[in-house]
Design a protein around this motif. Structure first.
Motif, PDB file in Angstrom:
ATOM      1  N   SER A  53      31.666  33.674  80.416  1.00  0.00           N
ATOM      2  CA  SER A  53      32.373  34.572  79.498  1.00  0.00           C
ATOM      3  C   SER A  53      32.899  33.827  78.280  1.00  0.00           C
ATOM      4  O   SER A  53      32.810  34.322  77.158  1.00  0.00           O
ATOM      5  CB  SER A  53      33.529  35.256  80.229  1.00  0.00           C
ATOM      6  N   ALA A  54      33.456  32.642  78.496  1.00  0.00           N
ATOM      7  CA  ALA A  54      33.963  31.852  77.375  1.00  0.00           C
ATOM      8  C   ALA A  54      32.827  31.478  76.423  1.00  0.00           C
ATOM      9  O   ALA A  54      32.984  31.547  75.199  1.00  0.00           O
ATOM     10  CB  ALA A  54      34.673  30.604  77.887  1.00  0.00           C
ATOM     11  N   PHE A  55      31.683  31.103  76.969  1.00  0.00           N
ATOM     12  CA  PHE A  55      30.520  30.754  76.142  1.00  0.00           C
ATOM     13  C   PHE A  55      30.033  31.973  75.356  1.00  0.00           C
ATOM     14  O   PHE A  55      29.773  31.886  74.151  1.00  0.00           O
ATOM     15  CB  PHE A  55      29.405  30.176  77.005  1.00  0.00           C
ATOM     16  N   ALA A  56      29.920  33.119  76.023  1.00  0.00           N
ATOM     17  CA  ALA A  56      29.479  34.345  75.347  1.00  0.00           C
ATOM     18  C   ALA A  56      30.465  34.733  74.240  1.00  0.00           C
ATOM     19  O   ALA A  56      30.051  35.147  73.147  1.00  0.00           O
ATOM     20  CB  ALA A  56      29.340  35.488  76.349  1.00  0.00           C
ATOM     21  N   GLY A  57      31.747  34.578  74.511  1.00  0.00           N
ATOM     22  CA  GLY A  57      32.758  34.889  73.499  1.00  0.00           C
ATOM     23  C   GLY A  57      32.672  33.964  72.300  1.00  0.00           C
ATOM     24  O   GLY A  57      32.831  34.387  71.148  1.00  0.00           O
ATOM     25  N   LEU A  58      32.413  32.702  72.548  1.00  0.00           N
ATOM     26  CA  LEU A  58      32.288  31.733  71.460  1.00  0.00           C
ATOM     27  C   LEU A  58      31.081  32.048  70.581  1.00  0.00           C
ATOM     28  O   LEU A  58      31.173  32.028  69.347  1.00  0.00           O
ATOM     29  CB  LEU A  58      32.173  30.329  72.042  1.00  0.00           C
ATOM     30  N   ILE A  59      29.957  32.360  71.212  1.00  0.00           N
ATOM     31  CA  ILE A  59      28.762  32.744  70.448  1.00  0.00           C
ATOM     32  C   ILE A  59      29.051  34.001  69.622  1.00  0.00           C
ATOM     33  O   ILE A  59      28.682  34.093  68.445  1.00  0.00           O
ATOM     34  CB  ILE A  59      27.563  32.983  71.386  1.00  0.00           C
ATOM     35  N   THR A  60      29.728  34.964  70.230  1.00  0.00           N
ATOM     36  CA  THR A  60      30.086  36.196  69.513  1.00  0.00           C
ATOM     37  C   THR A  60      30.968  35.894  68.318  1.00  0.00           C
ATOM     38  O   THR A  60      30.770  36.439  67.228  1.00  0.00           O
ATOM     39  CB  THR A  60      30.800  37.177  70.462  1.00  0.00           C
ATOM     40  N   PHE A  61      31.946  35.014  68.504  1.00  0.00           N
ATOM     41  CA  PHE A  61      32.846  34.636  67.414  1.00  0.00           C
ATOM     42  C   PHE A  61      32.059  34.043  66.250  1.00  0.00           C
ATOM     43  O   PHE A  61      32.245  34.431  65.100  1.00  0.00           O
ATOM     44  CB  PHE A  61      33.890  33.636  67.921  1.00  0.00           C
ATOM     45  N   TRP A  62      31.148  33.110  66.547  1.00  0.00           N
ATOM     46  CA  TRP A  62      30.371  32.491  65.476  1.00  0.00           C
ATOM     47  C   TRP A  62      29.485  33.501  64.761  1.00  0.00           C
ATOM     48  O   TRP A  62      29.361  33.460  63.538  1.00  0.00           O
ATOM     49  CB  TRP A  62      29.538  31.337  66.023  1.00  0.00           C
TER      50      TRP A  62
END
Length: 105
Positions: A53-62
């Motif tokens: 989830s943290a990885f998916a959120g980071l990709i979404t943020f970028w």
């Protein structure tokens, strides 16, 4: 205005992004426990859910930053993609394959 890249964001930004996405992962794990898909004390699955989830959120943020999306909308999308976890990553992968496939000669 200087161009943004992943190294130009501060620690606080990364903490709120990963924290919000991880919170989405916790909600997803809670939903799985309530529906009987997993056990409450399945620590390995919980850690995997939070990390994904943290990885998916980071990709979404970028992606949101690259698209210059409003910060409140970005926060909402980070939370939703955190809740989606692996499903969000799968959608990003399909989007990238489609986009890159169209750009090739």
């Amino acid at each position: 205005m200087p161009e943004k890249d992943p190294s130009t964001y501060g620690l606080i930004t990364y903490l709120w992004v990963t924290g919000l996405a991880a919170w989405g992962g916790l909600v997803s794990f809670y939903r799985k426990v309530k529906s009987g898909e997993t056990r409450v004390f399945n620590v390995v699955e919980l850690i995997g859910e939070i990390a994904t989830s943290a990885f998916a959120g980071l990709i979404t943020f970028w992606l949101c930053e690259a698209a210059q999306i409003d910060p409140l909308v970005t926060a909402a999308l980070v939370g939703v993609s955190g809740h989606m976890g692996g499903r969000a990553l799968y959608q990003f992968e399909r989007w990238a394959q489609t986009r890159l496939g169209k750009e090739r000669p």
